[in-house]
Design a protein around this motif. Structure first.
Motif, PDB file in Angstrom:
ATOM      1  N   ILE A 247      -6.237  36.846  50.757  1.00 17.06           N
ATOM      2  CA  ILE A 247      -5.494  37.047  49.512  1.00 17.06           C
ATOM      3  C   ILE A 247      -4.060  36.562  49.716  1.00 17.06           C
ATOM      4  O   ILE A 247      -3.365  37.015  50.621  1.00 17.06           O
ATOM      5  CB  ILE A 247      -5.491  38.536  49.102  1.00 17.06           C
ATOM      6  CG1 ILE A 247      -6.931  39.044  48.975  1.00 17.06           C
ATOM      7  CG2 ILE A 247      -4.718  38.738  47.808  1.00 17.06           C
ATOM      8  CD1 ILE A 247      -7.042  40.538  48.796  1.00 17.06           C
ATOM      9  N   ASP A 248      -3.637  35.654  48.856  1.00 18.82           N
ATOM     10  CA  ASP A 248      -2.264  35.163  48.904  1.00 18.82           C
ATOM     11  C   ASP A 248      -1.329  36.321  48.524  1.00 18.82           C
ATOM     12  O   ASP A 248      -1.525  36.966  47.497  1.00 18.82           O
ATOM     13  CB  ASP A 248      -2.106  34.003  47.916  1.00 18.82           C
ATOM     14  CG  ASP A 248      -0.764  33.316  48.040  1.00 18.82           C
ATOM     15  OD1 ASP A 248       0.258  33.990  47.815  1.00 18.82           O
ATOM     16  OD2 ASP A 248      -0.760  32.124  48.344  1.00 18.82           O
ATOM     17  N   PRO A 249      -0.317  36.603  49.346  1.00 16.75           N
ATOM     18  CA  PRO A 249       0.565  37.749  49.074  1.00 16.75           C
ATOM     19  C   PRO A 249       1.347  37.636  47.757  1.00 16.75           C
ATOM     20  O   PRO A 249       1.822  38.652  47.240  1.00 16.75           O
ATOM     21  CB  PRO A 249       1.525  37.782  50.261  1.00 16.75           C
ATOM     22  CG  PRO A 249       1.266  36.586  51.075  1.00 16.75           C
ATOM     23  CD  PRO A 249       0.021  35.922  50.578  1.00 16.75           C
ATOM     24  N   SER A 250       1.440  36.459  47.200  1.00 15.41           N
ATOM     25  CA  SER A 250       2.206  36.289  45.962  1.00 15.41           C
ATOM     26  C   SER A 250       1.592  37.028  44.782  1.00 15.41           C
ATOM     27  O   SER A 250       2.253  37.235  43.764  1.00 15.41           O
ATOM     28  CB  SER A 250       2.373  34.808  45.624  1.00 15.41           C
ATOM     29  OG  SER A 250       1.124  34.249  45.261  1.00 15.41           O
ATOM     30  N   ILE A 251       0.339  37.418  44.886  1.00 15.22           N
ATOM     31  CA  ILE A 251      -0.298  38.074  43.743  1.00 15.22           C
ATOM     32  C   ILE A 251      -0.138  39.590  43.766  1.00 15.22           C
ATOM     33  O   ILE A 251      -0.585  40.273  42.855  1.00 15.22           O
ATOM     34  CB  ILE A 251      -1.796  37.707  43.628  1.00 15.22           C
ATOM     35  CG1 ILE A 251      -2.603  38.259  44.793  1.00 15.22           C
ATOM     36  CG2 ILE A 251      -1.971  36.224  43.481  1.00 15.22           C
ATOM     37  CD1 ILE A 251      -4.095  38.098  44.609  1.00 15.22           C
ATOM     38  N   PHE A 252       0.504  40.131  44.778  1.00 18.72           N
ATOM     39  CA  PHE A 252       0.667  41.583  44.864  1.00 18.72           C
ATOM     40  C   PHE A 252       1.845  42.055  44.022  1.00 18.72           C
ATOM     41  O   PHE A 252       2.957  42.197  44.472  1.00 18.72           O
ATOM     42  CB  PHE A 252       0.826  42.039  46.312  1.00 18.72           C
ATOM     43  CG  PHE A 252      -0.425  41.893  47.111  1.00 18.72           C
ATOM     44  CD1 PHE A 252      -1.524  42.683  46.842  1.00 18.72           C
ATOM     45  CD2 PHE A 252      -0.523  40.947  48.103  1.00 18.72           C
ATOM     46  CE1 PHE A 252      -2.699  42.550  47.568  1.00 18.72           C
ATOM     47  CE2 PHE A 252      -1.679  40.810  48.834  1.00 18.72           C
ATOM     48  CZ  PHE A 252      -2.773  41.605  48.566  1.00 18.72           C
ATOM     49  N   ASN A 253       1.557  42.298  42.794  1.00 20.27           N
ATOM     50  CA  ASN A 253       2.523  42.847  41.860  1.00 20.27           C
ATOM     51  C   ASN A 253       1.880  44.110  41.286  1.00 20.27           C
ATOM     52  O   ASN A 253       0.827  44.029  40.656  1.00 20.27           O
ATOM     53  CB  ASN A 253       2.821  41.819  40.754  1.00 20.27           C
ATOM     54  CG  ASN A 253       3.805  42.325  39.726  1.00 20.27           C
ATOM     55  OD1 ASN A 253       4.058  43.529  39.614  1.00 20.27           O
ATOM     56  ND2 ASN A 253       4.364  41.397  38.962  1.00 20.27           N
ATOM     57  N   PRO A 254       2.494  45.260  41.495  1.00 20.73           N
ATOM     58  CA  PRO A 254       1.872  46.512  41.043  1.00 20.73           C
ATOM     59  C   PRO A 254       1.490  46.509  39.561  1.00 20.73           C
ATOM     60  O   PRO A 254       0.537  47.163  39.169  1.00 20.73           O
ATOM     61  CB  PRO A 254       2.941  47.566  41.322  1.00 20.73           C
ATOM     62  CG  PRO A 254       3.815  46.970  42.372  1.00 20.73           C
ATOM     63  CD  PRO A 254       3.770  45.482  42.158  1.00 20.73           C
ATOM     64  N   ASP A 255       2.218  45.762  38.756  1.00 15.72           N
ATOM     65  CA  ASP A 255       1.909  45.717  37.322  1.00 15.72           C
ATOM     66  C   ASP A 255       0.641  44.909  37.021  1.00 15.72           C
ATOM     67  O   ASP A 255       0.121  44.975  35.918  1.00 15.72           O
ATOM     68  CB  ASP A 255       3.091  45.110  36.547  1.00 15.72           C
ATOM     69  CG  ASP A 255       4.343  45.968  36.652  1.00 15.72           C
ATOM     70  OD1 ASP A 255       4.204  47.199  36.837  1.00 15.72           O
ATOM     71  OD2 ASP A 255       5.444  45.406  36.551  1.00 15.72           O
ATOM     72  N   GLU A 256       0.182  44.141  37.988  1.00 15.62           N
ATOM     73  CA  GLU A 256      -0.978  43.278  37.768  1.00 15.62           C
ATOM     74  C   GLU A 256      -2.156  43.672  38.645  1.00 15.62           C
ATOM     75  O   GLU A 256      -2.972  42.845  39.036  1.00 15.62           O
ATOM     76  CB  GLU A 256      -0.575  41.825  38.014  1.00 15.62           C
ATOM     77  CG  GLU A 256       0.481  41.353  37.032  1.00 15.62           C
ATOM     78  CD  GLU A 256       0.897  39.911  37.261  1.00 15.62           C
ATOM     79  OE1 GLU A 256       0.347  39.263  38.165  1.00 15.62           O
ATOM     80  OE2 GLU A 256       1.772  39.451  36.533  1.00 15.62           O
TER      81      GLU A 256
END
Length: 114
Positions: A61-70
Motif C-alpha cells: 500500500i502506497d503511504p500517500s493514501i493514508f488519510n483518516p478522512d478517506e
C-alpha cells in the motif's frame, strides 16, 4: 506386451496414461503454488500478490493514501486489488491447466480438476 488379450492391451495403455496424467496434475498443482500474480487498484496505489492457486501472499500500500478522512476509499482499494489478484490467479491457473490437458481430447471448456 498384451497381444492376444483383446482390449486388455488398450486398457493397460489407458491406465499408464492415467497414471502419467496424475503425476502431471500433481506437478502442476505444486507449480501453481509457486507462480505469483499481482493485482492492483488505484493506478497501482494498492497491490495484492497471490499465488496462481489464489492464496494471498503480499499486500503493498502506497503511504500517500493514508488519510483518516478517506478510510473507506482505502478499504475499497484494498478489496479491489485483492479481487484483481484473485481473478488473475484463477485465469492463470486455468491457462496452465489448459496447457496440460490440450492433448487429451477433452471437450472445450471442461475444467479440471473436477
Amino acid at each position: 506386451m498384451f497381444k492376444g488379450m483383446g482390449g486388455l492391451g488398450d486398457m493397460a495403455k489407458m491406465m499408464a496414461a492415467a497414471k502419467d496424467m496424475q503425476g502431471k496434475m500433481e506437478n502442476l498443482q505444486e507449480e501453481l503454488r509457486t507462480i505469483t500474480i499481482t493485482g492492483e487498484s488505484g493506478a497501482g496505489l494498492v497491490k495484492a500478490t497471490a499465488t496462481a492457486k489464489g492464496e494471498l501472499t503480499a499486500l503493498d500500500i502506497d503511504p500517500s493514501i493514508f488519510n483518516p478522512d478517506e478510510k473507506e476509499v482505502v478499504e475499497d482499494l484494498i478489496l479491489a486489488a485483492i479481487k484483481d489478484a484473485q481473478l488473475k490467479a484463477s485465469e492463470r491457473s486455468q491457462q496452465e491447466m489448459q496447457k496440460l490437458t490440450e492433448g487429451l481430447g477433452l471437450p472445450p471448456g471442461m475444467k479440471l480438476p473436477f
